[in-house]
Structure formats: structure tokens, C-alpha cells
Enzyme design. Structure first.
Site: not given
Length: 262
Positions: A36, A167
């Protein structure tokens, strides 16, 4: 496939749905490698989970950053002797924007690239860099399975709304590549599964206005609420444990079909 004593690489693992999956797998005895960008949150979570967790600060849009995280994970695996069991590509972003706005200006390529580079390119790059190590794993069970790749699409892959061209393109591509990926990996005993959630409580949905959330709730059939991260995590676990799940996209949406506009 057994979860206990196997190592799973989880991108986006310091927040949201990917974190819920990481916690659930860890509770089942897995070793989790959390990738992350959020170093503070990632380090805190890895410390909380203990010896069976490691955090690697990673930008999935950067090949070298992924390579460093994979290298660190494999070094950890060599120490623990807990084979790599799978990859959960959970890193993702949403950046709404009409393809042509009210001023007759097209959506910027920087905006499109931002979404595609994380949601699609980052997913493929993580998978391709992890696979050379997964293919060398020891086959497990009567079917000789070596692991599973789990990707995250979205209901927007099938019924994206206005402003979701980039998206939806990124998530639709992930859904489309699931079957050919499974076919490429079949000879190695590695499966590929994609989960396509609708609206779930996550960092992404927290940025939505109350009006948007209310409109999306009205589009739901049953249950009339956002999904919970734990419900997503359950399907991740099932996808790992059920070997007949392969080359498929699983919608997790409570029969929700998004309207064209809110």
C-alpha cells in the site's frame, strides 16, 4: 486450497475491502504481505497483526515499486518457509469525469491514465511479477494446486454510470481478462477469479455525498444497504477454498443495477 500457513500478497491491503480480506485470511492462519502507499497505516496494521504480517510501501502504478515489494515478500517467504499461495489485487481508485464536460472540454488524459495505471496496469503488473514465484511453488492437494489470483472489478464494469468511462473501462478490462488469465495459468495449477462488488463501505464510498449514497441505496434490491467489508472478505475466502471457482467474475451486489444517472 488451504489458507493456513500460506502467504498472500494483497495490494491496497492497508485499507478498505483489501484490508478486510487481509484480516480475514490472517485470522484463518495465513501470512499476509500488505502492499500500500499509506506507510503509516500499513506499518500500524502489520504491527497489530504480528509476525504473520509484513508491510511494503508500494505504488502499484510503478513497476520498480512493485518489484521491490515482491522481492521483500519472497525474502520473507524464504525465512518463514510458508509458500506463496496467492495474490489479491485490491488496489484501486475512482476519479469521476464526463468524457466531454459542459464547457465542451474532453476528459484529460492525465485523469484517464491515473485510473487505468492503478486499476488495470497495476493489477496486471503485480500479477505478472508474482507469477514466476507462484509457478515454482509446491503443488498441493489431489489436484496439484499452486495458488489463486483474485482481482477486483466493480459493478461499473457492467452498468457504469455517467462520468465513469475511465473507471468502467479499467474494471471492465479486469473482468474481461479473467478467463484468458485462468487459461494461461491452468497448466501451473493456478486459478484466477474476479470479484465485482457494488457499493460497499470503503474509503472510496466515504468520499461520496449523502445525496449520492441515498440515490445508490434506492437502486438496490435486497439488502437495501451498502455491503460490509466482512461480506467481501467472506467471498475472497470462498474463492480461495473452492477450487471449482476459476476463470469467472462473481458479482457481489445484492441484485443492484446502477441507473444511468443519480
Amino acid at each position: 486450497m488451504k489458507i493456513a500457513d500460506r502467504t498472500f500478497i494483497i495490494s491496497g491491503g492497508a485499507s478498505g475491502l483489501a484490508l478486510a480480506a487481509a484480516r480475514d485470511l490472517h485470522s484463518a492462519g495465513a501470512y499476509v504481505s500488505l502492499l500500500d502507499l499509506n506507510e503509516d497505516n500499513g506499518s500500524k496494521i502489520a504491527s497489530e497483526l504480528g509476525d504473520r504480517a509484513r508491510f511494503f510501501e508500494t505504488d502499484v502504478s510503478d513497476t520498480e515499486s512493485i518489484a521491490s515489494a515482491i522481492k521483500g515478500t519472497i525474502e520473507w517467504v524464504s525465512q518463514t518457509q510458508k509458500d506463496l499461495g496467492g495474490v489479491i489485487a485490491g488496489a484501486g481508485v475512482g476519479l469521476p469525469g464526463l468524457i466531454i464536460d459542459k464547457k465542451n472540454e474532453p476528459l484529460s488524459m492525465s485523469s484517464i491514465d491515473f485510473v487505468l495505471n492503478i486499476n488495470l496496469r497495476g493489477t496486471l503488473d503485480l500479477i505478472r511479477q508474482a507469477l514466476p514465484y507462484m509457478t515454482k511453488g509446491t503443488p498441493d492437494g489431489p489436484d496439484g494446486e499452486r495458488g489463486v489470483i483474485i482481482m477486483i472489478a466493480s459493478s461499473a464494469a457492467f452498468d457504469g454510470q455517467m462520468g465513469q468511462v475511465a473507471y468502467a473501462a479499467s474494471k471492465g478490462a479486469v473482468a474481461s481478462l479473467t478467463l484468458p488469465l485462468a487459461r494461461d495459468l491452468s497448466k501451473y495449477g493456478i486459478r484466477a477469479v474476479t470479484i465485482a462488488p457494488a457499493m460497499f463501505d470503503s474509503a472510496m464510498t466515504k468520499m461520496m455525498s449523502g445525496k449520492v449514497k441515498q440515490s445508490l441505496t434506492k437502486a438496490m434490491e435486497f439488502p437495501k444497504r451498502a455491503g460490509q467489508p466482512e461480506e467481501f472478505a467472506k467471498l475472497v475466502r470462498t474463492s480461495i477454498e473452492n477450487q471449482m471457482l476459476n476463470g469467472t467474475v462473481l458479482r457481489l451486489d445484492g441484485a443492484m443495477r446502477m441507473p444511468a444517472r443519480l
